[in-house]
Each structure stands twice: as structure tokens, then as C-alpha cells.
Design an enzyme around this catalytic site. Structure first.
Site, short mmCIF file in Angstrom:
data_model
loop_
_atom_site.label_atom_id
_atom_site.label_comp_id
_atom_site.label_asym_id
_atom_site.label_seq_id
_atom_site.Cartn_x
_atom_site.Cartn_y
_atom_site.Cartn_z
N THR A 186 -0.97 -9.62 -2.77
CA THR A 186 -1.98 -8.76 -3.87
C THR A 186 -2.94 -9.86 -4.39
O THR A 186 -2.62 -11.14 -4.41
CB THR A 186 -1.21 -7.88 -4.84
N GLU A 330 -0.39 -2.22 -2.08
CA GLU A 330 0.94 -1.72 -1.98
C GLU A 330 1.43 -0.20 -1.25
O GLU A 330 2.28 0.24 -0.94
CB GLU A 330 1.59 -1.30 -3.30
N LYS A 440 -10.70 1.85 -25.26
CA LYS A 440 -9.96 2.58 -26.36
C LYS A 440 -10.56 2.51 -27.49
O LYS A 440 -10.39 1.31 -28.24
CB LYS A 440 -8.52 2.16 -26.50
N TRP A 445 -10.13 7.74 -25.29
CA TRP A 445 -10.37 6.62 -24.11
C TRP A 445 -11.72 7.03 -23.64
O TRP A 445 -12.24 8.03 -23.40
CB TRP A 445 -9.23 7.35 -22.98
P1 ADP Z 1 -6.77 -4.86 -3.50
O1 ADP Z 1 -5.75 -5.79 -3.61
O2 ADP Z 1 -7.22 -4.42 -2.29
O3 ADP Z 1 -8.08 -5.35 -4.48
P2 ADP Z 1 -5.26 -3.52 -5.21
O4 ADP Z 1 -4.24 -3.32 -4.61
O5 ADP Z 1 -5.45 -4.84 -6.13
O6 ADP Z 1 -6.22 -3.76 -3.86
O7 ADP Z 1 -6.18 -2.57 -5.94
C1 ADP Z 1 -6.02 -1.15 -5.77
C2 ADP Z 1 -6.80 -0.52 -6.96
O8 ADP Z 1 -8.25 -0.51 -6.70
C3 ADP Z 1 -6.36 0.85 -7.37
O9 ADP Z 1 -5.22 0.84 -8.04
C4 ADP Z 1 -7.68 1.16 -7.72
O10 ADP Z 1 -7.69 1.13 -9.07
C5 ADP Z 1 -8.72 0.90 -7.11
N1 ADP Z 1 -9.15 1.46 -6.29
C6 ADP Z 1 -8.76 1.59 -4.73
N2 ADP Z 1 -9.63 2.59 -4.25
C7 ADP Z 1 -10.43 3.07 -5.13
C8 ADP Z 1 -11.44 4.29 -5.26
N3 ADP Z 1 -11.80 5.01 -4.25
N4 ADP Z 1 -11.87 4.56 -6.44
C9 ADP Z 1 -11.58 3.88 -7.50
N5 ADP Z 1 -10.70 3.05 -7.63
C10 ADP Z 1 -10.25 2.60 -6.21
#
Ligand code: ADP
Length: 550
Positions: A186, A330, A440, A445
Site C-alpha cells: 500500500t 487490499e 467535521k 460531517w
Molecule cells: P491505492 O493504494 O491504489 O492508492 P488504496 O488502497 O490506498 O489504493 O486506496 C483505496 C482507497 O481509494 C479507497 O479506500 C477509497 O477511499 C479510494 N477509492 C478507490 N476507488 C474509488 C472511487 N471510485 N471513488 C472514490 N474513492 C475511491
């Protein structure tokens, strides 16, 4: 009583064997680091992957050994995906956009035995040379003609020479389908990056799921171009799903600007592409400036961060369908895709657009829960929100070599995504915000995504982010941070006028800050953490506007 069907393991090598046997003439076209397009077939790709598998065996790798890659989307990287995982080794894709220290950490933590890299990333590899001394091999993914002379890397091997003398034949071994196939860390915006260890089974099932019509909708009749990098979450599984369906695969290499992408899509007849919103912003702007259209592209898959409605409309006006998808490292990554159902086709355009702007509905195999306070499940009414939990055969249940558990404390067996969402009666899930990005204000929110979408529709704004600013009275207040289009201006008054009637008065941002560019994470998302830091410096000494937020 057990069924009497064959127990054939789901292995990544079976995708390669399928593509070679039944789509042998299917094309793989790659924009190369050395320059120009490389073109071959699935049959040739399978043959070279077998040569690579023989070479890896000769290097003395054992089942479960990790092979690192620092590479763009290209044919040699594709051969590594199959040659490494098909042999029972683990293809550890490393994101070159991470900080050097993070890359060093990841290579050490992953315990890589061999490292393959594209020439672009030679400087990174040279910097890490000391750390790489114990590896079995460091391999430049090029031919002898382009081999760099590097004093820092005395034993550097050349990919083409490594595989050149190897036999074409190799029997892909059969093993437990749960055997690890890939490793991806990640981006580690909080704490050290964490490794997600995919299995052959999880990748094959994920590829089957995304290929389905209401997933990403892939077929042998398509030419698929993943803009999402193969160095992060397996380019959303497309390098597995494309050969599985027999689709042509078009790999863009390092050329991700609007002009290059448009030329590649038109030249190679790309019908489906996939990437994060930032990339599409660049392409759409370039096309507008140069008065270009798409002649073949039919669908663009967008995910990784929320898709602004204006972006969906811009693609629609060019005759291209937008399929939003949601995912995480994940979750392999795809869990949701926003394909409309038959009843939605008759909806007015505005309502259809609203649905397409939701993150999507669950792919078969993935189960979602919306957990409110005390973990209670929230109603699926499209309004009540809570934390999104997920479970399924391609969701991580542990991180590689760490005790940190990704499971939700009150919901054992469920993964907590960190996203706050609503779910409607049709299963469409909408992200209100990431838990850590929500503003917040006075106990309420405010969704940063909603406010960003409104800002993004203003003609002066190129890119917009909403971040929380600490506020003595309200706890936090939203501040708009923007990059403007060339020559445009945008004042606080413009901002207030633009938000008027589009959101509640108390949600209107307190202030607007104009920057030359917005910082992005290693996966191309807005880096809210860095923006908050910039804001802290910029805002020092500036009084909040008393009219707003009261
Ligand atoms: P990466 O490592 O690919 O950046 P992460 O696992 O860090 O991915 O990021 C995942 C997060 O990205 C999700 O929990 C969400 O918040 C955001 N995300 C992924 N797809 C979308 C989407 N279509 N719209 C909004 N947020 C998204």
C-alpha cells in the site's frame, strides 16, 4: 458428500496457456522505454514467458521467492507477471513513484531475491546499489544495444541475454491454488507501507469477475489499454483478464500525456481503457485544446478516487461510456462497478448520471456491510451512512510479514475499508468520504468529495481539493484548494457565488487557496495530507471569513 467434479487448481499459468491455445494470434502492443511500439502475439508472449521461467530456475529461485519489478506497463513486465507467478514465485511489483526510503524499505521487507527494472528507473536502482548487493541478480529490462554502463551495478544482467539461450519449453508446475503469486505494498500514507500478498486463486477469480459484462465488461472483441500501472495492484487485474478473454492488450509504457494516449488509442483501436481521474483530466483537456475526438473508444473505467460528474459528462459528450469502479490494494482491487440496471436506462439523464457517479454495486463474490455506531448495520436507503466493510475471496485477511490485522475489530472476518458510505436498495454504494478526509464542522460531517465535485464544474478550475482547517468555533471548516486553468482567475466571491444553491450554506468552504499544482500520491490521488501541510503554512496569519460558517 462431495461433488464429483475435477479439482483443477486456479493458476495464473492457466490464463497464459488458454491465451496461447485459443487466442494465439491475439496482439500485445507496447510503447517501449527504448522508443517506438513493440508488437507480438499471445503465442509469442507465452513462448518468451517460458524462456523466462527457465532463466529464473537457472538463477536458483525456490517456491515462494520474491522477484521485484520496477517497471512500466510493457511486454517484458507482462512476461514477468506470468513467468514469475506461473513458476510458483511471487511477483513483487514496486511503485517507483514512492519515496526512495519507502522503496528501500519495501525491497528489504519483501525480501526480494532478484530485481528487474526498466531503464527509466536506473537512477533509483543505482541509489539502492549497496542494499541490492546480496540479491541473486539485478536485471535491466532491455537488450544488449541499450544496456547501461553502470559503475554502481557491476554485475548487472540484461533481460534479453538472460532469456536468449533458454529453451522454449517449460512445463508450468501445478500447485495449490492458494500459493502466493504477487505482492504489492500500500502507498503507506500513514505508517510504513504494508504488503498485500495475492494468491493464484484470488487473481484468477478477480480477473473472471472484472471481465463480466457488468464488471468492466471485457471480451475478445476488445482492445484494452490499462493506463493504471502494472506496478500497482496488478493494473487492476487487466493483464490477467485481457488474455483470459482473448482481448488485444495495449500497454502505454511511460507515455501517459494526453497527446500520446490519444495517438495510442486511435492507432491501436483501443475500445476500453482504465485509469485514475487525474490521467483523464490531462487527456480531455488536450483533446479540447486540439479539437480531437475518439473514433473507437467505447468505455473508460475510472477509479482510485471519486469521479467528478463533469468528467463523466465530458466523456459522454465524446460518445464514451464511463464505468466507475471502486477498489483498494487490499481488495485486488475491484469490488464495485457502477453498471446501470435495465430499470435505470429509462431514467432521466440527470438521474442516470447521479448513479454513474456512485462508486458502484458489488461484483459477485464481494459482500459489503455499512456499519454505523457500535457496529450496527445501517439501512440500505441511500441516505444512512457508516463505515464500509467488505469480505470476499480476493480481499486480504492479513498483511505480509506483519502482525497488523486488516480485520475490523467489531466484525471479525470483515475488512474495514476506511471509507464512509451509503448503500441504496439496488446495492449501489456511494462514498461520502474517506474517514480521514471528512470535514467535521460543528458536529456535522461535510463530504470533501461533494464539495470537490461542485468546484470541479467551474470553468476556471483545473483541479480542486477540499481539506479541513482547524477552527476554534466549529472544530474544522472546509477550505478549497485549487489549480486554475491557464489565464483564469477565481476569487473568494466567485467561490461563494458558485457554491450558492448547490450545497447548504454551512458547507460552503471558508476560503479558497490557489496553488500552481496540487500534490499527488504515488498512486495518482490527491495527497490531502500534503495539502493540509501546505495549507497550514499558507494560512498562518490569515483570518477566517466571519460571514461563512456561522
Ligand atoms: P491505492 O493504494 O491504489 O492508492 P488504496 O488502497 O490506498 O489504493 O486506496 C483505496 C482507497 O481509494 C479507497 O479506500 C477509497 O477511499 C479510494 N477509492 C478507490 N476507488 C474509488 C472511487 N471510485 N471513488 C472514490 N474513492 C475511491
Amino acid at each position: 458428500m462431495l461433488g464429483t467434479m475435477m479439482d483443477v487448481p486456479l493458476l495464473l499459468s492457466s490464463i497464459l496457456r488458454h491465451a496461447e491455445a485459443y487466442h494465439g494470434d491475439g496482439e500485445v502492443v507496447s510503447a517501449t522505454v527504448e522508443g517506438g511500439l513493440h508488437r507480438y502475439t499471445y503465442a509469442e508472449m507465452a513462448q518468451r514467458s517460458r524462456k523466462l521461467a527457465n532463466a529464473l530456475a537457472r538463477l536458483g529461485l525456490k517456491t515462494g521467492d520474491r522477484v521485484g519489478t520496477l517497471a512500466w506497463n510493457g511486454y517484458r513486465h507482462l512476461e514477468l507477471y506470468y513467468g514469475v507467478s506461473g513458476s510458483g514465485f511471487v511477483c513483487h511489483t514496486i511503485n517507483p513513484r514512492l519515496f526512495r526510503e519507502q522503496i528501500a524499505y519495501i525491497i528489504a521487507h519483501g525480501g526480494d531475491s532478484v530485481l528487474f527494472f526498466d531503464l527509466t528507473f536506473l537512477p533509483i536502482v543505482e541509489e539502492l546499489a549497496e542494499q541490492l548487493k546480496g540479491l541473486k541478480a539485478v536485471v535491466a529490462m532491455t537488450d544488449e544495444a541499450h544496456m547501461p554502463k553502470s559503475a554502481a551495478l557491476p554485475g548487472l544482467l540484461c533481460y534479453e541475454s538472460l532469456i536468449a539461450g533458454e529453451p522454449d519449453s517449460f512445463d508450468w508446475p501445478s500447485f495449490d491454488e492458494n500459493t502466493a503469486s504477487g505482492l504489492c505494498y500500500t502507498s503507506g500514507t500513514t505508517g510504513d507501507p504494508k504488503g498485500v500478498l495475492y494468491s493464484n486463486r484470488s487473481c484468477v477469480l478477480h480477473a473472471m469477475a472484472i471481465a463480466m459484462p457488468d464488471g468492466l465488461g471485457l471480451s475478445a472483441n476488445d482492445a484494452i489499454c490499462p493506463i493504471v500501472p502494472m506496478f500497482h495492484v496488478n493494473a487492476w487485474g487487466l493483464p490477467f483478464a485481457a488474455p483470459m478473454t482473448g482481448a488485444k492488450l495495449v500497454l502505454p509504457g511511460a507515455h501517459l500525456d494526453g497527446a500520446s494516449l490519444h495517438a495510442l488509442f486511435e492507432g491501436e483501436g483501443v475500445s476500453i481503457t482504465a485509469g485514475v481521474p487525474t490521467v483523464w483530466l490531462g487527456l480531455l483537456d488536450w483533446m479540447d485544446t486540439h479539437a480531437r475526438e475518439f473514433s473507437i473508444l467505447k468505455r473508460v473505467v475510472i477509479g482510485g478516487s471519486a469521479v467528478p460528474p463533469i468528467m463523466v459528462s465530458r466523456f459522454h459528450s465524446k460518445g464514451v461510456e464511463v464505468r466507475q469502479a471502486w477498489g483498494m490494494t487490499e481488495t485486488s482491487p475491484v469490488g464495485l462497478a457502477a453498471a446501470l440496471k435495465p430499470k435505470h436506462q429509462a431514467f432521466p439523464a440527470e438521474q442516470r448520471l447521479a448513479l454513474e457517479c456512485k462508486q458502484g454495486r458489488p461484483l459477485f463474490g464481494m459482500e459489503f456491510r455499512v456499519a454505523g455506531a457500535e457496529g450496527r448495520e445501517m439501512p440500505h436507503d441511500g441516505k444512512s451512512f457508516g463505515s464500509m466493510l467488505v469480505r470476499g475471496p480476493w480481499v486480504a485477511q492479513a498483511y505480509f510479514n506483519t502482525a497488523t490485522s486488516p480485520a475490523h475489530e467489531e466484525h471479525p472476518g470483515w475488512f474495514d475499508t476506511g471509507d464512509v458510505v451509503t448503500m441504496d436498495a439496488e446495492g449501489f454504494i456511494q462514498i461520502v468520504d474517506r474517514t480521514k478526509d471528512v470535514v467535521k464542522s460543528g458536529g456535522e460531517w461535510i463530504s470533501s468529495i461533494d464539495l470537490e465535485n461542485i468546484a470541479q464544474a467551474h470553468p476556471a478550475i483545473q483541479e480542486a481539493a477540499i481539506v479541513a482547517r482547524p477552527d476554534t468555533r466549529w472544530g474544522e471548516r472546509p477550505v478549497l484548494v485549487v489549480v486554475l486553468k491557464p489565464g483564469a482567475s477565481f476569487t473568494r466571491q466567485d467561490m461563494r457565488a458558485h457554491y450558492e444553491g448547490k450545497t447548504s450554506k454551512w458547507c460552503v468552504p471558508d476560503d479558497v487557496i490557489v496553488l500552481d499544482e496540487l500534490p499527488h500520491t504515488a498512486t495518482g490521488k490527491l495527497s490531502k495530507k500534503t495539502i493540509r501541510e501546505i495549507l497550514q503554512e499558507q494560512m498562518a496569519g490569515r483570518a477566517p471569513d466571519p460571514e461563512i460558517g456561522s
